[in-house]
Design a protein around this motif. Structure first.
Motif, PDB file in Angstrom:
ATOM      1  N   GLY A  32       5.387  -5.278  -7.764  1.00 18.10           N
ATOM      2  CA  GLY A  32       6.518  -5.734  -6.977  1.00 18.10           C
ATOM      3  C   GLY A  32       7.838  -5.187  -7.478  1.00 18.10           C
ATOM      4  O   GLY A  32       8.713  -4.816  -6.696  1.00 18.10           O
ATOM      5  N   ILE A  33       7.999  -5.139  -8.790  1.00 17.11           N
ATOM      6  CA  ILE A  33       9.242  -4.618  -9.356  1.00 17.11           C
ATOM      7  C   ILE A  33       9.374  -3.123  -9.099  1.00 17.11           C
ATOM      8  O   ILE A  33      10.452  -2.621  -8.783  1.00 17.11           O
ATOM      9  CB  ILE A  33       9.300  -4.909 -10.868  1.00 17.11           C
ATOM     10  CG1 ILE A  33       9.464  -6.423 -11.097  1.00 17.11           C
ATOM     11  CG2 ILE A  33      10.439  -4.145 -11.529  1.00 17.11           C
ATOM     12  CD1 ILE A  33       9.363  -6.824 -12.553  1.00 17.11           C
ATOM     13  N   SER A  34       8.269  -2.407  -9.196  1.00 14.22           N
ATOM     14  CA  SER A  34       8.332  -0.950  -9.056  1.00 14.22           C
ATOM     15  C   SER A  34       8.388  -0.496  -7.599  1.00 14.22           C
ATOM     16  O   SER A  34       9.033   0.510  -7.285  1.00 14.22           O
ATOM     17  CB  SER A  34       7.129  -0.304  -9.748  1.00 14.22           C
ATOM     18  OG  SER A  34       5.919  -0.748  -9.150  1.00 14.22           O
ATOM     19  N   ALA A  35       7.736  -1.239  -6.699  1.00 10.43           N
ATOM     20  CA  ALA A  35       7.654  -0.797  -5.308  1.00 10.43           C
ATOM     21  C   ALA A  35       8.323  -1.743  -4.327  1.00 10.43           C
ATOM     22  O   ALA A  35       8.349  -1.471  -3.132  1.00 10.43           O
ATOM     23  CB  ALA A  35       6.186  -0.609  -4.908  1.00 10.43           C
ATOM     24  N   GLY A  36       8.870  -2.855  -4.818  1.00  8.85           N
ATOM     25  CA  GLY A  36       9.467  -3.841  -3.923  1.00  8.85           C
ATOM     26  C   GLY A  36       8.521  -4.997  -3.692  1.00  8.85           C
ATOM     27  O   GLY A  36       7.324  -4.792  -3.462  1.00  8.85           O
ATOM     28  N   THR A  37       9.030  -6.205  -3.756  1.00 10.42           N
ATOM     29  CA  THR A  37       8.140  -7.365  -3.668  1.00 10.42           C
ATOM     30  C   THR A  37       7.588  -7.582  -2.264  1.00 10.42           C
ATOM     31  O   THR A  37       6.511  -8.147  -2.110  1.00 10.42           O
ATOM     32  CB  THR A  37       8.880  -8.643  -4.107  1.00 10.42           C
ATOM     33  OG1 THR A  37      10.074  -8.785  -3.336  1.00 10.42           O
ATOM     34  CG2 THR A  37       9.231  -8.595  -5.585  1.00 10.42           C
ATOM     35  N   THR A  38       8.343  -7.146  -1.245  1.00  9.08           N
ATOM     36  CA  THR A  38       7.901  -7.337   0.137  1.00  9.08           C
ATOM     37  C   THR A  38       7.620  -5.999   0.795  1.00  9.08           C
ATOM     38  O   THR A  38       8.554  -5.224   1.043  1.00  9.08           O
ATOM     39  CB  THR A  38       8.962  -8.079   0.961  1.00  9.08           C
ATOM     40  OG1 THR A  38       9.343  -9.272   0.280  1.00  9.08           O
ATOM     41  CG2 THR A  38       8.412  -8.453   2.332  1.00  9.08           C
ATOM     42  N   PRO A  39       6.368  -5.676   1.076  1.00  9.30           N
ATOM     43  CA  PRO A  39       6.067  -4.425   1.776  1.00  9.30           C
ATOM     44  C   PRO A  39       6.774  -4.384   3.134  1.00  9.30           C
ATOM     45  O   PRO A  39       6.891  -5.401   3.811  1.00  9.30           O
ATOM     46  CB  PRO A  39       4.541  -4.462   1.939  1.00  9.30           C
ATOM     47  CG  PRO A  39       4.072  -5.396   0.866  1.00  9.30           C
ATOM     48  CD  PRO A  39       5.149  -6.427   0.729  1.00  9.30           C
ATOM     49  N   ARG A  40       7.218  -3.202   3.545  1.00  9.24           N
ATOM     50  CA  ARG A  40       7.995  -3.073   4.778  1.00  9.24           C
ATOM     51  C   ARG A  40       7.136  -3.202   6.035  1.00  9.24           C
ATOM     52  O   ARG A  40       7.636  -3.550   7.101  1.00  9.24           O
ATOM     53  CB  ARG A  40       8.705  -1.708   4.784  1.00  9.24           C
ATOM     54  CG  ARG A  40       9.806  -1.581   3.761  1.00  9.24           C
ATOM     55  CD  ARG A  40      11.066  -2.284   4.195  1.00  9.24           C
ATOM     56  NE  ARG A  40      11.738  -1.579   5.277  1.00  9.24           N
ATOM     57  CZ  ARG A  40      12.669  -0.641   5.093  1.00  9.24           C
ATOM     58  NH1 ARG A  40      13.038  -0.318   3.863  1.00  9.24           N
ATOM     59  NH2 ARG A  40      13.223  -0.052   6.125  1.00  9.24           N
ATOM     60  N   THR A  41       5.843  -2.899   5.921  1.00 10.78           N
ATOM     61  CA  THR A  41       4.952  -2.967   7.079  1.00 10.78           C
ATOM     62  C   THR A  41       3.634  -3.607   6.671  1.00 10.78           C
ATOM     63  O   THR A  41       3.300  -3.674   5.483  1.00 10.78           O
ATOM     64  CB  THR A  41       4.667  -1.558   7.646  1.00 10.78           C
ATOM     65  OG1 THR A  41       3.939  -0.802   6.658  1.00 10.78           O
ATOM     66  CG2 THR A  41       5.959  -0.819   7.983  1.00 10.78           C
ATOM     67  N   ALA A  42       2.875  -4.030   7.679  1.00  7.78           N
ATOM     68  CA  ALA A  42       1.561  -4.595   7.408  1.00  7.78           C
ATOM     69  C   ALA A  42       0.637  -3.549   6.788  1.00  7.78           C
ATOM     70  O   ALA A  42      -0.217  -3.875   5.961  1.00  7.78           O
ATOM     71  CB  ALA A  42       0.951  -5.139   8.699  1.00  7.78           C
ATOM     72  N   ARG A  43       0.821  -2.285   7.178  1.00  2.00           N
ATOM     73  CA  ARG A  43      -0.007  -1.227   6.593  1.00  2.00           C
ATOM     74  C   ARG A  43       0.248  -1.104   5.101  1.00  2.00           C
ATOM     75  O   ARG A  43      -0.682  -0.975   4.301  1.00  2.00           O
ATOM     76  CB  ARG A  43       0.279   0.108   7.289  1.00  2.00           C
ATOM     77  CG  ARG A  43      -0.490   1.281   6.701  1.00  2.00           C
ATOM     78  CD  ARG A  43      -0.188   2.576   7.453  1.00  2.00           C
ATOM     79  NE  ARG A  43      -0.843   3.710   6.808  1.00  2.00           N
ATOM     80  CZ  ARG A  43      -0.340   4.383   5.785  1.00  2.00           C
ATOM     81  NH1 ARG A  43       0.843   4.032   5.282  1.00  2.00           N
ATOM     82  NH2 ARG A  43      -0.997   5.401   5.257  1.00  2.00           N
ATOM     83  N   ARG A  44       1.520  -1.146   4.711  1.00  3.70           N
ATOM     84  CA  ARG A  44       1.840  -1.077   3.294  1.00  3.70           C
ATOM     85  C   ARG A  44       1.333  -2.309   2.558  1.00  3.70           C
ATOM     86  O   ARG A  44       0.913  -2.212   1.405  1.00  3.70           O
ATOM     87  CB  ARG A  44       3.345  -0.923   3.106  1.00  3.70           C
ATOM     88  CG  ARG A  44       3.881   0.416   3.558  1.00  3.70           C
ATOM     89  CD  ARG A  44       5.350   0.555   3.220  1.00  3.70           C
ATOM     90  NE  ARG A  44       5.864   1.871   3.608  1.00  3.70           N
ATOM     91  CZ  ARG A  44       7.084   2.296   3.338  1.00  3.70           C
ATOM     92  NH1 ARG A  44       7.934   1.504   2.690  1.00  3.70           N
ATOM     93  NH2 ARG A  44       7.479   3.492   3.712  1.00  3.70           N
ATOM     94  N   ALA A  45       1.365  -3.453   3.219  1.00  7.49           N
ATOM     95  CA  ALA A  45       0.804  -4.663   2.608  1.00  7.49           C
ATOM     96  C   ALA A  45      -0.689  -4.484   2.371  1.00  7.49           C
ATOM     97  O   ALA A  45      -1.227  -4.874   1.321  1.00  7.49           O
ATOM     98  CB  ALA A  45       1.066  -5.871   3.495  1.00  7.49           C
ATOM     99  N   GLY A  46      -1.370  -3.871   3.353  1.00 10.58           N
ATOM    100  CA  GLY A  46      -2.795  -3.608   3.190  1.00 10.58           C
ATOM    101  C   GLY A  46      -3.086  -2.661   2.044  1.00 10.58           C
ATOM    102  O   GLY A  46      -4.054  -2.852   1.293  1.00 10.58           O
TER     103      GLY A  46
END
Length: 204
Positions: A32-46
């Motif tokens: 989360g610290i390196s890439a951001g705690t909230t993914p910008r899209t559902a694909r990135r969350a996946g």
């Protein structure tokens, strides 16, 4: 099955799962610290969920090797411990990812409170739940450290008796955590998209 001579007090499941749970939420926090705690899209969350799944399997194997061939405590149960460890790590990682996805890095404090400050004493790993204060007595039935501890003991010492609930509940935590992360990406990530990158929201 009696405890092994290398674990006369039967506390190795507790300490092993402390490491698994710690590794789970630390893995989520570092990502989360390196890439951001909230993914910008559902694909990135996946993609994040998939990355944490691979990480969980590797950490599960590492822990099983430590208590198996390295320390020679449960050398006949390495695949079992690895599978349970992977589930425990993944459940903790998904739980932490969901909280951090909605609350940002500040959500890590809540994760530590629930998984460590309350989770470890409430797991029933050092003292049996019957000897814990009332507020902690039943916590092992639903918190991730307690469920992981109960599942390990059921598999190693009790021939899988009473393993159904902890395995099921850890699975529920994993699914809810994954859904929480995806929903955070759809709500907070989508809101952040028009305004550009931000430390907490521009995640992969």
């Amino acid at each position: 099955m009696p405890v092994t001579p290398a674990d006369p007090r039967g506390v190795v499941p507790f300490y092993l799962n402390v490491g698994y749970v710690l590794g789970g939420y630390l893995g989520s926090t570092v990502l989360g610290i390196s890439a951001g705690t909230t993914p910008r899209t559902a694909r990135r969350a996946g993609l994040r969920i998939a990355a944490l799944a691979v990480y969980s399997v590797l950490l599960g194997i590492a822990g099983a090797v430590v208590v198996g061939p390295v320390l020679d405590i449960w050398h006949h149960d390495v695949p079992t411990i690895a599978a349970i460890g992977a589930l425990a790590v993944f459940a903790a990682a998904m739980f932490a990812s969901a909280i951090q996805g909605w609350l940002g890095v500040a959500g890590t404090a809540l994760v530590i409170l629930l998984l460590v400050v309350l989770g470890n004493p409430g797991s029933g790993g050092i003292y049996a739940p019957e000897f814990l204060p009332g507020v902690l007595r039943g916590m092992h039935r639903w918190n991730i450290p307690g469920l992981a501890n109960d599942l390990t003991k059921a598999a190693v010492y009790f021939d899988w008796r009473s393993a159904g609930w902890p395995a099921f509940a850890l699975g529920i935590w994993t699914v809810l955590g994954a859904l929480g992360l995806v929903s955070a990406s759809l709500v907070r990530g989508r809101r952040a998209a028009p305004s550009g990158p931000s430390p907490d929201r521009d995640g992969g």
